[in-house]
Design a protein around this motif. Structure first.
Motif, PDB file in Angstrom:
ATOM      1  N   GLU A  67       0.828  -1.209   0.000  1.00  0.00           N
ATOM      2  CA  GLU A  67       0.000   0.000   0.000  1.00  0.00           C
ATOM      3  C   GLU A  67       0.865   1.262   0.000  1.00  0.00           C
ATOM      4  OE1 GLU A  67      -2.814  -0.019   3.147  1.00  0.00           O
ATOM      5  OE2 GLU A  67      -3.743  -1.916   2.549  1.00  0.00           O
ATOM      6  N   MET A  68       1.909   1.261   0.834  1.00  0.00           N
ATOM      7  CA  MET A  68       2.789   2.439   0.905  1.00  0.00           C
ATOM      8  C   MET A  68       3.530   2.659  -0.401  1.00  0.00           C
ATOM      9  SD  MET A  68       4.399   1.828   4.681  1.00  0.00           S
ATOM     10  CE  MET A  68       3.314   1.318   6.016  1.00  0.00           C
ATOM     11  N   ALA A  69       4.052   1.569  -0.970  1.00  0.00           N
ATOM     12  CA  ALA A  69       4.778   1.687  -2.230  1.00  0.00           C
ATOM     13  C   ALA A  69       3.844   2.130  -3.353  1.00  0.00           C
ATOM     14  CB  ALA A  69       5.430   0.349  -2.580  1.00  0.00           C
ATOM     15  N   ASP A  70       2.615   1.666  -3.319  1.00  0.00           N
ATOM     16  CA  ASP A  70       1.634   2.046  -4.346  1.00  0.00           C
ATOM     17  C   ASP A  70       1.310   3.534  -4.248  1.00  0.00           C
ATOM     18  OD1 ASP A  70      -0.097   1.208  -6.497  1.00  0.00           O
ATOM     19  OD2 ASP A  70      -1.769   1.584  -5.141  1.00  0.00           O
ATOM     20  N   ALA A  71       1.163   4.033  -3.001  1.00  0.00           N
ATOM     21  CA  ALA A  71       0.870   5.449  -2.811  1.00  0.00           C
ATOM     22  C   ALA A  71       2.045   6.310  -3.272  1.00  0.00           C
ATOM     23  CB  ALA A  71       0.559   5.722  -1.342  1.00  0.00           C
ATOM     24  N   ALA A  72       3.273   5.875  -2.975  1.00  0.00           N
ATOM     25  CA  ALA A  72       4.462   6.628  -3.400  1.00  0.00           C
ATOM     26  C   ALA A  72       4.580   6.641  -4.914  1.00  0.00           C
ATOM     27  CB  ALA A  72       5.715   6.009  -2.773  1.00  0.00           C
ATOM     28  N   HIS A  73       4.291   5.497  -5.546  1.00  0.00           N
ATOM     29  CA  HIS A  73       4.377   5.415  -7.005  1.00  0.00           C
ATOM     30  C   HIS A  73       3.320   6.302  -7.659  1.00  0.00           C
ATOM     31  CE1 HIS A  73       5.512   3.699 -10.822  1.00  0.00           C
ATOM     32  NE2 HIS A  73       4.265   3.322 -11.057  1.00  0.00           N
ATOM     33  N   ARG A  75       2.305   9.055  -6.557  1.00  0.00           N
ATOM     34  CA  ARG A  75       2.776  10.441  -6.455  1.00  0.00           C
ATOM     35  C   ARG A  75       3.952  10.714  -7.388  1.00  0.00           C
ATOM     36  NH1 ARG A  75       2.266   9.183  -0.851  1.00  0.00           N
ATOM     37  NH2 ARG A  75       4.553   9.002  -0.743  1.00  0.00           N
ATOM     38  N   GLY A  76       4.381   9.674  -8.106  1.00  0.00           N
ATOM     39  CA  GLY A  76       5.471   9.855  -9.062  1.00  0.00           C
ATOM     40  C   GLY A  76       6.841   9.570  -8.506  1.00  0.00           C
ATOM     41  N   SER A  77       6.913   8.923  -7.347  1.00  0.00           N
ATOM     42  CA  SER A  77       8.208   8.585  -6.757  1.00  0.00           C
ATOM     43  C   SER A  77       8.214   7.103  -6.391  1.00  0.00           C
ATOM     44  CB  SER A  77       8.478   9.425  -5.504  1.00  0.00           C
ATOM     45  OG  SER A  77       7.509   9.166  -4.512  1.00  0.00           O
ATOM     46  N   GLY A  78       9.364   6.484  -6.532  1.00  0.00           N
ATOM     47  CA  GLY A  78       9.490   5.093  -6.132  1.00  0.00           C
ATOM     48  C   GLY A  78       9.108   4.123  -7.227  1.00  0.00           C
ATOM     49  N   LEU A  79       9.424   2.856  -6.986  1.00  0.00           N
ATOM     50  CA  LEU A  79       9.110   1.783  -7.922  1.00  0.00           C
ATOM     51  C   LEU A  79       7.658   1.374  -7.804  1.00  0.00           C
ATOM     52  CD1 LEU A  79      12.269  -0.456  -7.296  1.00  0.00           C
ATOM     53  CD2 LEU A  79      11.851   1.037  -9.254  1.00  0.00           C
ATOM     54  N   PRO A  80       7.139   0.631  -8.775  1.00  0.00           N
ATOM     55  CA  PRO A  80       5.796   0.065  -8.618  1.00  0.00           C
ATOM     56  C   PRO A  80       5.718  -0.777  -7.347  1.00  0.00           C
ATOM     57  CG  PRO A  80       6.583  -0.211 -10.858  1.00  0.00           C
ATOM     58  CD  PRO A  80       7.734   0.316 -10.075  1.00  0.00           C
ATOM     59  N   SER A  81       4.526  -0.847  -6.780  1.00  0.00           N
ATOM     60  CA  SER A  81       4.371  -1.507  -5.483  1.00  0.00           C
ATOM     61  C   SER A  81       4.840  -2.956  -5.502  1.00  0.00           C
ATOM     62  CB  SER A  81       2.907  -1.444  -5.035  1.00  0.00           C
ATOM     63  OG  SER A  81       2.063  -2.041  -6.015  1.00  0.00           O
ATOM     64  N   TRP A  82       4.556  -3.665  -6.602  1.00  0.00           N
ATOM     65  CA  TRP A  82       4.950  -5.071  -6.655  1.00  0.00           C
ATOM     66  C   TRP A  82       6.468  -5.206  -6.665  1.00  0.00           C
ATOM     67  CZ3 TRP A  82       8.039  -6.228 -10.754  1.00  0.00           C
ATOM     68  CH2 TRP A  82       7.969  -5.398 -11.873  1.00  0.00           C
ATOM     69  N   ALA A  83       7.161  -4.261  -7.310  1.00  0.00           N
ATOM     70  CA  ALA A  83       8.627  -4.334  -7.384  1.00  0.00           C
ATOM     71  C   ALA A  83       9.259  -4.030  -6.036  1.00  0.00           C
ATOM     72  CB  ALA A  83       9.137  -3.357  -8.445  1.00  0.00           C
ATOM     73  N   ALA A  84       8.772  -2.989  -5.369  1.00  0.00           N
ATOM     74  CA  ALA A  84       9.330  -2.626  -4.072  1.00  0.00           C
ATOM     75  C   ALA A  84       9.148  -3.756  -3.060  1.00  0.00           C
ATOM     76  CB  ALA A  84       8.666  -1.345  -3.562  1.00  0.00           C
ATOM     77  N   ALA A  85       7.943  -4.330  -3.040  1.00  0.00           N
ATOM     78  CA  ALA A  85       7.668  -5.411  -2.091  1.00  0.00           C
ATOM     79  C   ALA A  85       8.511  -6.648  -2.406  1.00  0.00           C
ATOM     80  CB  ALA A  85       6.183  -5.761  -2.111  1.00  0.00           C
ATOM     81  N   ALA A  86       8.623  -6.966  -3.686  1.00  0.00           N
ATOM     82  CA  ALA A  86       9.387  -8.153  -4.071  1.00  0.00           C
ATOM     83  C   ALA A  86      10.873  -7.987  -3.749  1.00  0.00           C
ATOM     84  CB  ALA A  86       9.199  -8.435  -5.563  1.00  0.00           C
ATOM     85  N   MET A 216      15.068   7.277   7.761  1.00  0.00           N
ATOM     86  CA  MET A 216      15.002   7.129   6.300  1.00  0.00           C
ATOM     87  C   MET A 216      13.615   6.609   5.919  1.00  0.00           C
ATOM     88  SD  MET A 216      18.781   5.529   5.455  1.00  0.00           S
ATOM     89  CE  MET A 216      18.663   4.231   6.694  1.00  0.00           C
ATOM     90  N   GLN A 217      12.629   7.496   5.938  1.00  0.00           N
ATOM     91  CA  GLN A 217      11.248   7.089   5.738  1.00  0.00           C
ATOM     92  C   GLN A 217      11.006   6.475   4.359  1.00  0.00           C
ATOM     93  OE1 GLN A 217       8.422  10.118   6.831  1.00  0.00           O
ATOM     94  NE2 GLN A 217       9.610  10.768   8.616  1.00  0.00           N
ATOM     95  N   ALA A 218      11.817   6.848   3.385  1.00  0.00           N
ATOM     96  CA  ALA A 218      11.618   6.342   2.031  1.00  0.00           C
ATOM     97  C   ALA A 218      11.832   4.836   1.933  1.00  0.00           C
ATOM     98  CB  ALA A 218      12.555   7.061   1.062  1.00  0.00           C
ATOM     99  N   ILE A 219      12.589   4.275   2.881  1.00  0.00           N
ATOM    100  CA  ILE A 219      12.870   2.841   2.812  1.00  0.00           C
ATOM    101  C   ILE A 219      11.802   2.011   3.504  1.00  0.00           C
ATOM    102  CG2 ILE A 219      15.343   3.335   2.818  1.00  0.00           C
ATOM    103  CD1 ILE A 219      15.382   2.085   5.692  1.00  0.00           C
TER     104      ILE A 219
END
Length: 271
Positions: A67-73, A75-86, A216-219
């Motif tokens: 959910e967090m990765a999806d919200a960041a993606h 907003r235009g930042s970060g990898l897709p949620s499936w990639a970050a989680a994997a 490091m909240q981004a991680i």
């Protein structure tokens, strides 16, 4: 509980994992009352611990990470949620595997130590083996409290339910360590020492995990999925094989199902 909510996040994580450590010690203390444990009971307990860890890995760690990765993606930042989680999930497993290969340790019932060769005594190697597999649990609780403080939608109740679930499965884990050692001829006090020592790393890992995500909240999505991957590694590498090793698969599976259901209800109901 109002006093608890006002504490710094790192201190919240520390207190929560001091509780989980205390439950481990309480389980290990059963060695003062029992010299042996029925193998079917032991395998059911191991299955229960595995079920709690699997449920916690998904409901408390992976699902929020996605959910967090999806919200960041979005907003235009970060990898897709499936990639970050994997990525985080696999890194957690790789970390545990590397530690397993490098750290000298001895699994209960095994003939030869694993990891780098050393002259350390059997007791130290046993403690290291069990401690190694408690690191993900402490990390999970620490990251959970870190997430509760900085992520909208994440709650302190969810972090507390995770700590409670980890604590519940730590009681049988503590007993599953100390009682077999006593059965093998070790003194009660030494068996208890090794059993409770396995949980000492959890408060340390929790402090490290909560401090990292705060700085490091981004991680955070990666940290949550990392803890999940490390916990699943422990389940697949140690708990399930050990629970199935004596032919009590059905009992171990029943324990796993009950542990999973209990943790799921706690996480959804309290979180």
């Amino acid at each position: 509980m109002e006093w608890f909510t006002k504490l710094p996040v790192v201190l919240q994580a520390l207190l929560a994992t001091l509780f989980t450590y205390g439950v481990t010690a309480l389980g290990a203390a059963t060695v003062f009352f029992f010299k042996d444990i029925n193998r079917k009971v032991l395998d059911g307990m191991l299955g229960f611990a595995a079920g709690v860890m699997i449920a916690a890995s998904f409901f408390s760690l992976l699902a929020p990470a996605i959910e967090m990765a999806d919200a960041a993606h979005a907003r235009g930042s970060g990898l897709p949620s499936w990639a970050a989680a994997a990525i985080g999930f696999l890194l957690g497993g790789i970390f545990l595997r590397l530690t397993d290969v490098l750290l000298p340790h001895l699994h209960q019932g095994a003939g030869n130590p694993e990891g780098i060769k050393t002259n350390w005594g059997r007791s130290i190697l046993l403690v290291l083996a069990i401690t190694l597999h408690n690191i993900p649990e402490g990390l999970a609780v620490g990251v959970g409290f870190g997430a509760a403080s900085i992520v909208p939608g994440a709650s302190l109740a969810g972090a507390l339910s995770l700590a409670l679930g980890i604590g519940l499965q730590n009681f049988p884990e503590g007993a599953a360590v100390s009682i077999p050692l006593r059965r093998d001829g070790m003194s009660r006090s030494r068996s208890f020492f090794i059993g409770q020592a396995s949980g000492i790393v959890e408060p340390i890992a929790a402090v490290v995990g909560s401090a990292l995500v705060l700085s490091m909240q981004a991680i955070l999505p990666y940290a949550l999925s990392f803890a999940a991957g490390a916990m699943i590694f422990v389940v697949a590498e140690e708990l399930i094989p050990e629970a199935y090793s004596e032919g009590n698969e059905h009992i171990a599976t029943a324990g796993l199902m009950f542990g999973f259901a209990l943790m799921m209800m706690m996480d959804v109901g309290l979180g």
